[in-house]
Design a protein around this motif. Structure first.
Motif, PDB file in Angstrom:
ATOM      1  N   PRO A   1       0.833  -1.200   0.000  1.00  0.00           N
ATOM      2  CA  PRO A   1       0.000   0.000   0.000  1.00  0.00           C
ATOM      3  C   PRO A   1       0.878   1.264   0.000  1.00  0.00           C
ATOM      4  CG  PRO A   1      -0.322  -1.282   2.017  1.00  0.00           C
ATOM      5  CD  PRO A   1       0.677  -2.009   1.196  1.00  0.00           C
ATOM      6  N   PRO A   2       0.415   2.327  -0.666  1.00  0.00           N
ATOM      7  CA  PRO A   2       1.235   3.535  -0.735  1.00  0.00           C
ATOM      8  C   PRO A   2       1.344   4.225   0.624  1.00  0.00           C
ATOM      9  CG  PRO A   2      -0.922   3.925  -1.706  1.00  0.00           C
ATOM     10  CD  PRO A   2      -0.866   2.471  -1.367  1.00  0.00           C
ATOM     11  N   THR A   3       2.464   4.918   0.859  1.00  0.00           N
ATOM     12  CA  THR A   3       2.640   5.681   2.096  1.00  0.00           C
ATOM     13  C   THR A   3       2.888   7.162   1.809  1.00  0.00           C
ATOM     14  OG1 THR A   3       4.990   5.180   2.065  1.00  0.00           O
ATOM     15  CG2 THR A   3       3.595   3.711   3.376  1.00  0.00           C
ATOM     16  N   SER A   4       3.120   7.489   0.528  1.00  0.00           N
ATOM     17  CA  SER A   4       3.401   8.882   0.160  1.00  0.00           C
ATOM     18  C   SER A   4       2.291   9.431  -0.732  1.00  0.00           C
ATOM     19  CB  SER A   4       4.733   8.956  -0.586  1.00  0.00           C
ATOM     20  OG  SER A   4       4.833  10.181  -1.292  1.00  0.00           O
ATOM     21  N   LEU A   5       1.998  10.709  -0.541  1.00  0.00           N
ATOM     22  CA  LEU A   5       0.996  11.388  -1.358  1.00  0.00           C
ATOM     23  C   LEU A   5       1.453  11.488  -2.818  1.00  0.00           C
ATOM     24  CD1 LEU A   5      -1.683  12.716  -0.679  1.00  0.00           C
ATOM     25  CD2 LEU A   5      -0.496  14.862  -0.302  1.00  0.00           C
ATOM     26  N   ASP A   6       2.761  11.355  -3.014  1.00  0.00           N
ATOM     27  CA  ASP A   6       3.339  11.541  -4.346  1.00  0.00           C
ATOM     28  C   ASP A   6       3.655  10.213  -5.046  1.00  0.00           C
ATOM     29  OD1 ASP A   6       4.012  13.464  -6.253  1.00  0.00           O
ATOM     30  OD2 ASP A   6       6.149  13.245  -5.810  1.00  0.00           O
ATOM     31  N   ALA A   7       3.063   9.124  -4.553  1.00  0.00           N
ATOM     32  CA  ALA A   7       3.402   7.791  -5.067  1.00  0.00           C
ATOM     33  C   ALA A   7       2.535   7.362  -6.253  1.00  0.00           C
ATOM     34  CB  ALA A   7       3.302   6.768  -3.938  1.00  0.00           C
ATOM     35  N   GLY A   8       1.886   8.326  -6.926  1.00  0.00           N
ATOM     36  CA  GLY A   8       1.025   7.968  -8.053  1.00  0.00           C
ATOM     37  C   GLY A   8      -0.258   7.305  -7.569  1.00  0.00           C
ATOM     38  N   ILE A   9      -0.918   7.943  -6.596  1.00  0.00           N
ATOM     39  CA  ILE A   9      -2.056   7.293  -5.928  1.00  0.00           C
ATOM     40  C   ILE A   9      -3.402   7.646  -6.547  1.00  0.00           C
ATOM     41  CG2 ILE A   9      -0.798   7.118  -3.743  1.00  0.00           C
ATOM     42  CD1 ILE A   9      -2.480   9.500  -2.729  1.00  0.00           C
ATOM     43  N   PHE A  10      -3.420   8.486  -7.596  1.00  0.00           N
ATOM     44  CA  PHE A  10      -4.701   8.810  -8.252  1.00  0.00           C
ATOM     45  C   PHE A  10      -4.500   8.736  -9.759  1.00  0.00           C
ATOM     46  CE2 PHE A  10      -3.680  13.055  -9.870  1.00  0.00           C
ATOM     47  CZ  PHE A  10      -2.557  13.368  -9.124  1.00  0.00           C
TER      48      PHE A  10
ATOM     49  N   ILE B   1      -3.832  19.246  -9.539  1.00  0.00           N
ATOM     50  CA  ILE B   1      -3.484  20.659  -9.784  1.00  0.00           C
ATOM     51  C   ILE B   1      -2.419  21.163  -8.816  1.00  0.00           C
ATOM     52  CG2 ILE B   1      -5.679  21.279 -10.883  1.00  0.00           C
ATOM     53  CD1 ILE B   1      -6.586  22.462  -8.216  1.00  0.00           C
ATOM     54  N   SER B   2      -2.151  20.405  -7.754  1.00  0.00           N
ATOM     55  CA  SER B   2      -1.113  20.815  -6.804  1.00  0.00           C
ATOM     56  C   SER B   2       0.246  20.190  -7.147  1.00  0.00           C
ATOM     57  CB  SER B   2      -1.520  20.451  -5.377  1.00  0.00           C
ATOM     58  OG  SER B   2      -2.739  21.083  -5.036  1.00  0.00           O
TER      59      SER B   2
ATOM     60  N   THR C   1       1.098   9.530   4.372  1.00  0.00           N
ATOM     61  CA  THR C   1       1.483  10.775   5.021  1.00  0.00           C
ATOM     62  C   THR C   1       1.532  11.882   3.983  1.00  0.00           C
ATOM     63  OG1 THR C   1       2.832   9.535   6.573  1.00  0.00           O
ATOM     64  CG2 THR C   1       3.271  11.895   6.411  1.00  0.00           C
ATOM     65  N   ILE C   2       0.961  13.026   4.323  1.00  0.00           N
ATOM     66  CA  ILE C   2       1.004  14.167   3.401  1.00  0.00           C
ATOM     67  C   ILE C   2       2.436  14.674   3.315  1.00  0.00           C
ATOM     68  CG2 ILE C   2       0.193  16.535   3.014  1.00  0.00           C
ATOM     69  CD1 ILE C   2      -2.460  15.727   4.291  1.00  0.00           C
ATOM     70  N   ASP C   3       2.955  14.718   2.101  1.00  0.00           N
ATOM     71  CA  ASP C   3       4.304  15.241   1.864  1.00  0.00           C
ATOM     72  C   ASP C   3       4.236  16.116   0.617  1.00  0.00           C
ATOM     73  OD1 ASP C   3       3.862  13.178   0.088  1.00  0.00           O
ATOM     74  OD2 ASP C   3       5.519  11.942   0.778  1.00  0.00           O
ATOM     75  N   LYS C   4       5.353  16.722   0.254  1.00  0.00           N
ATOM     76  CA  LYS C   4       5.292  17.606  -0.914  1.00  0.00           C
ATOM     77  C   LYS C   4       5.654  16.837  -2.179  1.00  0.00           C
ATOM     78  CE  LYS C   4       9.883  19.523  -0.420  1.00  0.00           C
ATOM     79  NZ  LYS C   4      10.728  20.659  -0.357  1.00  0.00           N
ATOM     80  N   PRO C   5       5.176  17.309  -3.343  1.00  0.00           N
ATOM     81  CA  PRO C   5       5.507  16.620  -4.582  1.00  0.00           C
ATOM     82  C   PRO C   5       7.013  16.646  -4.829  1.00  0.00           C
ATOM     83  CG  PRO C   5       4.047  18.512  -5.003  1.00  0.00           C
ATOM     84  CD  PRO C   5       4.370  18.520  -3.556  1.00  0.00           C
TER      85      PRO C   5
END
Ligand code: HEC
Length: 136
Positions: A30-39, A110-111, A129-133
Protein backbone atom coordinates in the motif's frame (compact mmCIF):
# COMPACT_ATOMS: atom_id res chain seq x y z
CA UNK A 1 -6.79 -37.72 5.71
CA UNK A 2 -9.49 -38.15 3.07
CA UNK A 3 -9.29 -36.31 -0.20
CA UNK A 4 -12.26 -34.13 0.73
CA UNK A 5 -10.56 -32.95 3.92
CA UNK A 6 -7.38 -32.04 2.12
CA UNK A 7 -9.29 -29.96 -0.40
CA UNK A 8 -11.08 -28.01 2.32
CA UNK A 9 -7.78 -27.51 4.17
CA UNK A 10 -6.26 -26.08 1.00
CA UNK A 11 -9.17 -23.70 0.69
CA UNK A 12 -8.69 -22.61 4.30
CA UNK A 13 -4.97 -21.93 3.80
CA UNK A 14 -5.77 -19.95 0.67
CA UNK A 15 -8.45 -17.92 2.46
CA UNK A 16 -6.08 -17.04 5.32
CA UNK A 17 -3.35 -15.98 2.87
CA UNK A 18 -5.83 -13.86 0.94
CA UNK A 19 -7.18 -12.16 4.07
CA UNK A 20 -3.70 -11.11 5.16
CA UNK A 21 -2.91 -9.37 1.87
CA UNK A 22 -3.06 -5.59 1.58
CA UNK A 23 -6.33 -4.19 0.32
CA UNK A 24 -4.93 -2.23 -2.60
CA UNK A 25 -3.66 -5.09 -4.70
CA UNK A 26 -2.17 -8.54 -4.68
CA UNK A 27 1.43 -7.66 -5.35
CA UNK A 28 1.87 -4.00 -4.45
CA UNK A 29 2.54 -2.64 -0.99
CA UNK A 30 0.00 0.00 0.00
CA UNK A 31 1.24 3.54 -0.73
CA UNK A 32 2.64 5.68 2.10
CA UNK A 33 3.40 8.88 0.16
CA UNK A 34 1.00 11.39 -1.36
CA UNK A 35 3.34 11.54 -4.35
CA UNK A 36 3.40 7.79 -5.07
CA UNK A 37 1.03 7.97 -8.05
CA UNK A 38 -2.06 7.29 -5.93
CA UNK A 39 -4.70 8.81 -8.25
CA UNK A 40 -5.52 8.43 -11.92
CA UNK A 41 -5.90 10.97 -14.69
CA UNK A 42 -9.52 9.99 -15.40
CA UNK A 43 -10.41 10.36 -11.75
CA UNK A 44 -8.85 13.82 -11.58
CA UNK A 45 -10.90 14.76 -14.65
CA UNK A 46 -14.12 13.62 -12.98
CA UNK A 47 -13.08 15.51 -9.86
CA UNK A 48 -12.50 18.70 -11.82
CA UNK A 49 -16.13 18.76 -12.92
CA UNK A 50 -17.38 18.26 -9.35
CA UNK A 51 -14.92 20.82 -8.05
CA UNK A 52 -16.31 23.44 -10.45
CA UNK A 53 -19.83 22.77 -9.20
CA UNK A 54 -19.16 22.57 -5.47
CA UNK A 55 -15.89 24.25 -4.50
CA UNK A 56 -14.74 26.76 -7.09
CA UNK A 57 -17.06 29.54 -5.94
CA UNK A 58 -14.91 29.88 -2.81
CA UNK A 59 -11.52 28.35 -3.70
CA UNK A 60 -9.20 29.10 -6.57
CA UNK A 61 -7.20 26.02 -7.60
CA UNK A 62 -4.01 27.62 -6.30
CA UNK A 63 -5.43 27.58 -2.77
CA UNK A 64 -4.61 23.93 -2.17
CA UNK A 65 -0.90 23.65 -2.76
CA UNK A 66 0.07 25.76 0.28
CA UNK A 67 -2.74 24.14 2.29
CA UNK A 68 -1.30 20.68 1.60
CA UNK A 69 2.20 21.89 2.48
CA UNK A 70 0.84 23.17 5.79
CA UNK A 71 -0.57 19.69 6.40
CA UNK A 72 2.80 17.98 5.86
CA UNK A 73 3.41 15.07 8.22
CA UNK A 74 -0.30 14.46 8.85
CA UNK A 75 -2.15 11.36 7.63
CA UNK A 76 -4.20 11.90 4.47
CA UNK A 77 -7.18 10.38 6.29
CA UNK A 78 -7.30 13.34 8.71
CA UNK A 79 -7.29 15.84 5.85
CA UNK A 80 -9.96 13.85 3.99
CA UNK A 81 -12.16 13.63 7.08
CA UNK A 82 -11.97 17.38 7.54
CA UNK A 83 -12.74 18.00 3.88
CA UNK A 84 -15.73 15.63 3.87
CA UNK A 85 -17.20 16.88 7.15
CA UNK A 86 -16.55 20.65 6.83
CA UNK A 87 -16.78 21.34 3.08
CA UNK A 88 -18.43 22.80 1.09
CA UNK A 89 -18.69 25.39 3.84
CA UNK A 90 -22.24 26.35 2.84
CA UNK A 91 -23.45 22.71 2.88
CA UNK A 92 -20.96 20.53 4.80
CA UNK A 93 -20.88 16.81 4.11
CA UNK A 94 -23.44 17.10 1.30
CA UNK A 95 -21.47 15.18 -1.34
CA UNK A 96 -21.09 11.43 -1.70
CA UNK A 97 -17.93 9.75 -0.43
CA UNK A 98 -16.84 8.92 -3.98
CA UNK A 99 -17.41 12.51 -5.10
CA UNK A 100 -15.10 13.81 -2.36
CA UNK A 101 -12.56 11.18 -3.38
CA UNK A 102 -12.68 12.36 -7.01
CA UNK A 103 -12.36 15.99 -5.90
CA UNK A 104 -9.30 15.07 -3.85
CA UNK A 105 -7.76 13.51 -6.97
CA UNK A 106 -8.32 16.80 -8.81
CA UNK A 107 -6.78 18.78 -5.92
CA UNK A 108 -3.68 16.54 -5.93
CA UNK A 109 -3.44 16.85 -9.71
CA UNK A 110 -3.48 20.66 -9.78
CA UNK A 111 -1.11 20.82 -6.80
CA UNK A 112 1.61 18.98 -8.75
CA UNK A 113 1.42 15.46 -7.33
CA UNK A 114 2.30 12.46 -9.47
CA UNK A 115 -0.52 10.68 -11.32
CA UNK A 116 -0.73 6.89 -11.40
CA UNK A 117 -2.75 4.14 -13.04
CA UNK A 118 -5.21 3.37 -10.26
CA UNK A 119 -7.80 5.69 -8.76
CA UNK A 120 -7.56 6.83 -5.14
CA UNK A 121 -8.66 4.23 -2.64
CA UNK A 122 -9.84 5.85 0.58
CA UNK A 123 -9.17 2.69 2.61
CA UNK A 124 -5.44 3.42 2.20
CA UNK A 125 -5.56 7.03 3.41
CA UNK A 126 -4.58 6.43 7.03
CA UNK A 127 -1.24 4.92 5.91
CA UNK A 128 -0.46 7.85 3.58
CA UNK A 129 1.48 10.77 5.02
CA UNK A 130 1.00 14.17 3.40
CA UNK A 131 4.30 15.24 1.86
CA UNK A 132 5.29 17.61 -0.91
CA UNK A 133 5.51 16.62 -4.58
CA UNK A 134 9.02 15.42 -5.47
CA UNK A 135 8.92 17.47 -8.67
CA UNK A 136 8.69 20.74 -6.74
C1 HEC B 1 -19.04 28.79 0.62
C2 HEC B 1 -17.60 28.81 0.50
C3 HEC B 1 -16.86 27.50 0.42
C4 HEC B 1 -17.10 26.44 -0.41
C5 HEC B 1 -18.18 26.28 -1.45
C6 HEC B 1 -16.05 25.48 -0.16
N1 HEC B 1 -15.21 25.96 0.81
FE1 HEC B 1 -13.50 25.04 1.50
N2 HEC B 1 -13.20 26.57 2.79
C7 HEC B 1 -14.00 27.70 2.92
C8 HEC B 1 -13.48 28.53 3.99
C9 HEC B 1 -14.06 29.87 4.43
C10 HEC B 1 -12.35 27.85 4.50
C11 HEC B 1 -11.43 28.30 5.62
C12 HEC B 1 -10.53 29.33 5.02
C13 HEC B 1 -9.13 29.19 5.46
O1 HEC B 1 -8.88 28.80 6.59
O2 HEC B 1 -8.24 29.45 4.61
C14 HEC B 1 -12.18 26.65 3.72
C15 HEC B 1 -11.15 25.75 3.88
C16 HEC B 1 -10.97 24.62 3.12
C17 HEC B 1 -9.84 23.69 3.25
C18 HEC B 1 -8.64 23.88 4.16
C19 HEC B 1 -8.85 23.27 5.50
C20 HEC B 1 -7.66 23.51 6.41
O3 HEC B 1 -7.90 23.78 7.57
O4 HEC B 1 -6.52 23.43 5.97
C21 HEC B 1 -10.03 22.71 2.34
C22 HEC B 1 -9.13 21.52 2.08
C23 HEC B 1 -11.25 22.98 1.65
N3 HEC B 1 -11.80 24.16 2.14
C24 HEC B 1 -11.79 22.21 0.65
C25 HEC B 1 -12.98 22.48 0.01
C26 HEC B 1 -13.55 21.59 -0.98
C27 HEC B 1 -12.93 20.30 -1.46
C28 HEC B 1 -14.72 22.15 -1.38
C29 HEC B 1 -15.73 21.58 -2.34
C30 HEC B 1 -16.28 20.31 -1.99
C31 HEC B 1 -14.87 23.41 -0.65
N4 HEC B 1 -13.80 23.56 0.18
C32 HEC B 1 -15.93 24.27 -0.80
C33 HEC B 1 -15.10 28.00 2.15
C34 HEC B 1 -15.67 27.19 1.20
Amino acid sequence: MSKGNRVSLNILVYAVALASMPLVGFTNEPPTSLDAGIFSKDQAKAGKRLYKQHCKSCHEGSYFKPVLLAWRGEPLSTFFELMTSAMPENDPGSLKHDQYTDILAHILNISGYTRGEKPLNSTTFSAITIDKPASK
